[in-house]
Design a protein around this motif. Sequence first.
Motif, PDB file in Angstrom:
ATOM      1  N   PHE A  49       0.830  -1.202   0.000  1.00  0.00           N
ATOM      2  CA  PHE A  49       0.000   0.000   0.000  1.00  0.00           C
ATOM      3  C   PHE A  49       0.865   1.252   0.000  1.00  0.00           C
ATOM      4  CE2 PHE A  49      -2.796   3.124   1.997  1.00  0.00           C
ATOM      5  CZ  PHE A  49      -3.924   2.968   1.209  1.00  0.00           C
ATOM      6  N   PHE A  50       1.920   1.189   0.777  1.00  0.00           N
ATOM      7  CA  PHE A  50       2.827   2.323   0.903  1.00  0.00           C
ATOM      8  C   PHE A  50       3.473   2.651  -0.443  1.00  0.00           C
ATOM      9  CE2 PHE A  50       7.112   3.972   1.761  1.00  0.00           C
ATOM     10  CZ  PHE A  50       6.810   5.047   2.577  1.00  0.00           C
ATOM     11  N   LEU A  51       4.011   1.613  -1.085  1.00  0.00           N
ATOM     12  CA  LEU A  51       4.697   1.820  -2.366  1.00  0.00           C
ATOM     13  C   LEU A  51       3.735   2.344  -3.425  1.00  0.00           C
ATOM     14  CD1 LEU A  51       7.034  -1.294  -2.463  1.00  0.00           C
ATOM     15  CD2 LEU A  51       7.625   1.108  -2.022  1.00  0.00           C
ATOM     16  N   GLU A  52       2.550   1.748  -3.414  1.00  0.00           N
ATOM     17  CA  GLU A  52       1.540   2.138  -4.381  1.00  0.00           C
ATOM     18  C   GLU A  52       1.232   3.626  -4.267  1.00  0.00           C
ATOM     19  OE1 GLU A  52      -1.626  -0.962  -4.467  1.00  0.00           O
ATOM     20  OE2 GLU A  52      -2.808   0.864  -4.302  1.00  0.00           O
ATOM     21  N   ASN A  53       1.014   4.066  -3.033  1.00  0.00           N
ATOM     22  CA  ASN A  53       0.678   5.474  -2.824  1.00  0.00           C
ATOM     23  C   ASN A  53       1.855   6.384  -3.107  1.00  0.00           C
ATOM     24  OD1 ASN A  53      -2.092   6.218  -1.698  1.00  0.00           O
ATOM     25  ND2 ASN A  53      -1.609   4.235  -0.797  1.00  0.00           N
ATOM     26  N   LEU A  54       3.028   5.883  -2.788  1.00  0.00           N
ATOM     27  CA  LEU A  54       4.224   6.672  -3.043  1.00  0.00           C
ATOM     28  C   LEU A  54       4.376   6.899  -4.544  1.00  0.00           C
ATOM     29  CD1 LEU A  54       6.007   7.720  -0.856  1.00  0.00           C
ATOM     30  CD2 LEU A  54       7.701   5.998  -1.467  1.00  0.00           C
ATOM     31  N   ALA A  55       4.066   5.858  -5.313  1.00  0.00           N
ATOM     32  CA  ALA A  55       4.154   5.983  -6.769  1.00  0.00           C
ATOM     33  C   ALA A  55       3.174   7.031  -7.268  1.00  0.00           C
ATOM     34  CB  ALA A  55       3.864   4.630  -7.415  1.00  0.00           C
ATOM     35  N   VAL A  56       1.944   6.967  -6.752  1.00  0.00           N
ATOM     36  CA  VAL A  56       0.930   7.941  -7.158  1.00  0.00           C
ATOM     37  C   VAL A  56       1.382   9.359  -6.787  1.00  0.00           C
ATOM     38  CG1 VAL A  56      -1.423   8.734  -6.744  1.00  0.00           C
ATOM     39  CG2 VAL A  56      -0.953   6.302  -7.016  1.00  0.00           C
ATOM     40  N   GLY A  57       1.894   9.472  -5.546  1.00  0.00           N
ATOM     41  CA  GLY A  57       2.368  10.781  -5.094  1.00  0.00           C
ATOM     42  C   GLY A  57       3.515  11.297  -5.955  1.00  0.00           C
ATOM     43  N   GLY A  58       4.408  10.376  -6.326  1.00  0.00           N
ATOM     44  CA  GLY A  58       5.546  10.778  -7.165  1.00  0.00           C
ATOM     45  C   GLY A  58       5.087  11.301  -8.513  1.00  0.00           C
ATOM     46  N   CYS A  59       4.122  10.578  -9.116  1.00  0.00           N
ATOM     47  CA  CYS A  59       3.567  11.037 -10.397  1.00  0.00           C
ATOM     48  C   CYS A  59       2.966  12.420 -10.245  1.00  0.00           C
ATOM     49  CB  CYS A  59       2.461  10.094 -10.867  1.00  0.00           C
ATOM     50  SG  CYS A  59       3.060   8.529 -11.413  1.00  0.00           S
ATOM     51  N   ALA A  60       2.181  12.583  -9.177  1.00  0.00           N
ATOM     52  CA  ALA A  60       1.516  13.865  -8.957  1.00  0.00           C
ATOM     53  C   ALA A  60       2.556  14.967  -8.802  1.00  0.00           C
ATOM     54  CB  ALA A  60       0.627  13.797  -7.722  1.00  0.00           C
ATOM     55  N   LEU A  61       3.624  14.667  -8.078  1.00  0.00           N
ATOM     56  CA  LEU A  61       4.660  15.675  -7.847  1.00  0.00           C
ATOM     57  C   LEU A  61       5.311  16.070  -9.173  1.00  0.00           C
ATOM     58  CD1 LEU A  61       6.386  17.341  -5.941  1.00  0.00           C
ATOM     59  CD2 LEU A  61       7.890  15.376  -5.659  1.00  0.00           C
ATOM     60  N   ALA A  62       5.622  15.056  -9.993  1.00  0.00           N
ATOM     61  CA  ALA A  62       6.285  15.351 -11.272  1.00  0.00           C
ATOM     62  C   ALA A  62       5.381  16.181 -12.171  1.00  0.00           C
ATOM     63  CB  ALA A  62       6.663  14.043 -11.961  1.00  0.00           C
ATOM     64  N   LEU A  63       4.151  15.715 -12.327  1.00  0.00           N
ATOM     65  CA  LEU A  63       3.192  16.450 -13.157  1.00  0.00           C
ATOM     66  C   LEU A  63       2.964  17.859 -12.623  1.00  0.00           C
ATOM     67  CD1 LEU A  63       0.297  13.982 -13.986  1.00  0.00           C
ATOM     68  CD2 LEU A  63       1.513  15.468 -15.572  1.00  0.00           C
ATOM     69  N   GLY A  64       2.792  17.904 -11.289  1.00  0.00           N
ATOM     70  CA  GLY A  64       2.487  19.182 -10.648  1.00  0.00           C
ATOM     71  C   GLY A  64       3.609  20.182 -10.814  1.00  0.00           C
ATOM     72  N   THR A  65       4.833  19.707 -10.779  1.00  0.00           N
ATOM     73  CA  THR A  65       5.954  20.633 -10.897  1.00  0.00           C
ATOM     74  C   THR A  65       5.989  21.264 -12.287  1.00  0.00           C
ATOM     75  OG1 THR A  65       7.098  19.082  -9.481  1.00  0.00           O
ATOM     76  CG2 THR A  65       8.377  20.881 -10.359  1.00  0.00           C
ATOM     77  N   VAL A  66       5.729  20.434 -13.292  1.00  0.00           N
ATOM     78  CA  VAL A  66       5.694  20.980 -14.651  1.00  0.00           C
ATOM     79  C   VAL A  66       4.590  22.031 -14.757  1.00  0.00           C
ATOM     80  CG1 VAL A  66       5.284  20.427 -17.061  1.00  0.00           C
ATOM     81  CG2 VAL A  66       6.599  18.862 -15.629  1.00  0.00           C
ATOM     82  N   LEU A  67       3.422  21.660 -14.260  1.00  0.00           N
ATOM     83  CA  LEU A  67       2.297  22.593 -14.266  1.00  0.00           C
ATOM     84  C   LEU A  67       2.633  23.840 -13.454  1.00  0.00           C
ATOM     85  CD1 LEU A  67      -0.575  22.398 -15.437  1.00  0.00           C
ATOM     86  CD2 LEU A  67      -1.336  21.826 -13.132  1.00  0.00           C
ATOM     87  N   GLY A  68       3.325  23.594 -12.318  1.00  0.00           N
ATOM     88  CA  GLY A  68       3.707  24.696 -11.449  1.00  0.00           C
ATOM     89  C   GLY A  68       4.664  25.653 -12.151  1.00  0.00           C
ATOM     90  N   GLY A  69       5.525  25.101 -13.031  1.00  0.00           N
ATOM     91  CA  GLY A  69       6.431  25.954 -13.788  1.00  0.00           C
ATOM     92  C   GLY A  69       5.649  26.945 -14.635  1.00  0.00           C
ATOM     93  N   LEU A  70       4.569  26.439 -15.250  1.00  0.00           N
ATOM     94  CA  LEU A  70       3.720  27.322 -16.060  1.00  0.00           C
ATOM     95  C   LEU A  70       2.974  28.317 -15.182  1.00  0.00           C
ATOM     96  CD1 LEU A  70       2.293  24.697 -18.558  1.00  0.00           C
ATOM     97  CD2 LEU A  70       3.953  26.507 -19.027  1.00  0.00           C
ATOM     98  N   LEU A  71       2.473  27.793 -14.079  1.00  0.00           N
ATOM     99  CA  LEU A  71       1.722  28.641 -13.159  1.00  0.00           C
ATOM    100  C   LEU A  71       2.617  29.767 -12.644  1.00  0.00           C
ATOM    101  CD1 LEU A  71      -1.124  28.562 -12.019  1.00  0.00           C
ATOM    102  CD2 LEU A  71      -0.251  27.367 -10.032  1.00  0.00           C
ATOM    103  N   TYR A  72       3.874  29.425 -12.398  1.00  0.00           N
ATOM    104  CA  TYR A  72       4.819  30.429 -11.924  1.00  0.00           C
ATOM    105  C   TYR A  72       4.982  31.538 -12.957  1.00  0.00           C
ATOM    106  CZ  TYR A  72       9.224  32.747 -11.058  1.00  0.00           C
ATOM    107  OH  TYR A  72      10.175  33.701 -10.894  1.00  0.00           O
ATOM    108  N   GLN A  73       5.021  31.121 -14.238  1.00  0.00           N
ATOM    109  CA  GLN A  73       5.128  32.132 -15.291  1.00  0.00           C
ATOM    110  C   GLN A  73       3.928  33.070 -15.247  1.00  0.00           C
ATOM    111  OE1 GLN A  73       7.701  32.857 -17.164  1.00  0.00           O
ATOM    112  NE2 GLN A  73       8.780  31.218 -16.113  1.00  0.00           N
TER     113      GLN A  73
END
Lengths: 252, 655
Positions: B115-139
């Motif tokens: 369960f831990f690994l599964e959620n960590l994977a989901v969180g990691g994806c969200a972080l990666a996607l979010g950072t890219v989106l955040g780069g645009l948002l920052y602009q």
Amino acid sequence: MLQVQNIEKYYGSKNNVTKALDRVSFDVEAGEFLAIMGASGSGKTTLLNCISTIDTISAGKILLNGVSVADLSEHELAKFRRERLGFVFQDFNLLDTLTIEENIGLALSLNHQDPGTVQNQVREVAGRLGITDILTKFPYQVSGGQKQRAACARAMVAGQSLLLADEPTGALDSKASKNLLEIMTAMNRDMGATILMVTHDAYSASYAKRVLFLKDGRVFNELLRGERGRPVFYHEILDVLAALGGDVSDVI
Amino acid sequence: MCWQRWGVMSVTLSKLSLRNAKRQAQDYLVYFVTVVMAAALLYSFNALTFSQEINTLAQSMEMLPAMVAMATVVVVCVFGWLVAYATKFMLLRRGRELGTYLLIGLENRQVARLFFLENLAVGGCALALGTVLGGLLYQAFRALTLALFKQPYRFSFGFSLPALGLTAVCFGLIYLFALGRSRKYIRKAKIHHLIYFDRLNEGVVIQTRKKRRWIFGASILLGVVGTGLLMVRDLAIATAGAGCLILFLFGFFLSFASGVPAFFDKRPARKYRGVTLLVFRTLTAKLATMGVLMATISMIFTATILSEGSGLVFQGLFEGRAAENACFDLYLGVGDGRDPTVYTDYIEENIPVERSLEYQVYLSGGHTVRDYIESQTVYYYFNFVQEPVLRWSDYAALRSIAGYRAVELPEGQYLFHCMTYLEDALKSYDRPLTFGDITLQPGGVYTEHLSQSGGTVNGRGYILVVPDEAVEGLEVHHWAYVAKTAQPVTRAQFYDLWDINERTSSGIASNAITTRANEEAEVATQTALCVFPLFYLALSLTMTAATILTIQQLSESERYKRQFSLLQKLGMNRREMAKALRTQFAIYYALPAVPPVLIGAPFILHLASLPEPGVMVGMSSPLSIVTISLGIFFLIYAIYILLAYTSLKRNVLPQ
Ligand SMILES: Nc1ncnc2c1ncn2[C@@H]1O[C@H](COP(=O)(O)OP(=O)(O)O)[C@@H](O)[C@H]1O
Ligand SMILES: [Mg+2]
């Protein structure tokens, strides 16, 4: 009141077709108690779903009081179901967020009955089916037999003319089954309810006045109870099943 | 050996859990989107705090990192709560699956790890996607900030390493907290409890009728009292008010759900009308177990609306105050008869001036107009002992320098120039004024911005304009200078002028030096400082709460689906089903939003009417601030509601 004429039903895509019903025909008279018997997978539920207009047939005709259900629009079908048909399913099918009383009353409120009279009508029917004392309970607080009786009450409270039951005793122990079947008999005898019940259980079928046997989607035989007693009828049903060559142990 | 077995098992298991995750993805898509947005918000605001470009736009912009950091702490807590809640929620929903793993012989430890690994994977994806989106948002934030400071913006996409690091740390904290909790739960869980959790029926909150009524009544009373106390300008009392409001929300939501069935039990005729029965039972089944959660969400919404409103009020306050002083490129007001040449010499040498005017503000010798104003409005605070007066020719030149249209002063009349809040009072002033042997009749009122809020400026709220000959013999109040400059006055020049002021006069307060450039930068800074962090908070809070509400709703889709398919068999129309679903939805989402609106609207109205009149006008008028704050809130909220509704409608209504 119900005429089933040569209906067929296919499932699946072009190259993988399951024939669930194969030229099935029979009539149901008003006030009758008809059982349709068959092994698991013989097409009973499919037949019932077609009659209840939940499913559509591939060929043939279903007439209810002379009206072909295939000609009705979606809107008319819904109206038809809530005014004419009552359902009792194996897995109870009561809404678990509603009390027993509300589950029964639902059939009336779907029919846009005067909301002020709903409660009284529900209580009257419940009294006849012996479930008055559980009306304020939720489905998870009552037994399976009581739930089925509540479903019976819902199936007739709005004055529906045909009660369709799909293995109503399937999830009940023998005592509760017996009780329910007696209540259905009483509904048929004393309140004039027309009942069409499908079952794989010979004991349940023996409560009916007439039994149709279904095998691989086809009607194979018919048995009338006449003036015989129920135990006698029960043995005759078993004999037919044996003669049908069906796997008796599967049916009992 | 043991490792090998675990390896094989974990392969099948991860396949299994992947399939399960896919099946549940629809229900939790909204949650995932929110976590991505959380990462995007965290990253973009972190990038904002680490940006040299942004933080040196104005001197007080140095405060931005500290303000954002404080907001970030709260935001991390809020998102931490969301992730912990959602993780636990999913864990319980998947209890049957996880319990089955235990049943076939896996150890709790292994299931917890899965369960831990599964959620960590989901969180990691969200972080990666979010950072890219955040780069645009920052602009977007960068463009907004630069526009605020009237600086040119050029798109340049790039990632800030420190911001990335900080975002990863924040995310790590959020996830470790949430996963640690569920890990502990699984490690201790009993198979039976896991498997049968979703079978447990919602407990009916048992309360006697009398008690429930009492709680309901008392909570409403607390709500009204609390809203009132919140507006008292005293920290202790306002805190007590906030306490009352919290009690109100909990009391209300705990008593409400159990009160509704009782209400309908007594009115069977109403219960069975239309789709009422279905709607109210579906709702109460949900709310019975959600009282505390609903109250918490309602609290969050209240905080959101209040922070949006206060942000806008502060912003409007700064903007409104600055607008009055931003009408001239450069304004100097020197009182106490000091020598103004130290300033003019500096200006002559350093600041290219297109047009300038030196003039005096006189005193009329009387105060009948002031007395009249004080009798008309409660707001007026005077600085001038007598009426301030401008010579007509100076006034005409001032208007021209400020870029206002030319006006006329008819023979034998005087004019008022005032801030908008005194307009009505002065228009109704109809008495003649006498200066020496000249008597003048009222000739009109003008209300453009003219530096009228202070001591050594063009009056306090209003000034009299009289024919040139009328000022002869009047006492001079102060000397003043305005200029239209070729370029905006720079920050350095502005500070130089204040330096001169500090060196040459003891009473700094009696002099005024304002520049349009500085006022605008000040407004931009204040806007950035209060609007950014507060909206950062508001956005995070709204998203979190709306997500939790939506998860709760979507997790019921299986039940709704069964319910509607049964109802279809029973002959219910699709139209009626859609109506029942819609009504249920509307009430469900409206419930936690109604108290915040009832608390927030009067509070913001009150807060926005506190500053002196004439400041909170236009977009900053109390009513528009309430409208904007509620508008922003409901816009975000509506997106979630719409997402949830379309997804649910597609999934649960029969074709
Ligand atoms: N939705 C369906 N799609 C494809 N095949 C179906 C579907 N429903 C039933 N069948 C097939 O039709 C046959 C009859 O099924 P059913 O009417 O449920 O039997 P019974 O109720 O008598 O056990 C079975 O072979 C079953 O596999
Ligand atoms: Mg079946």
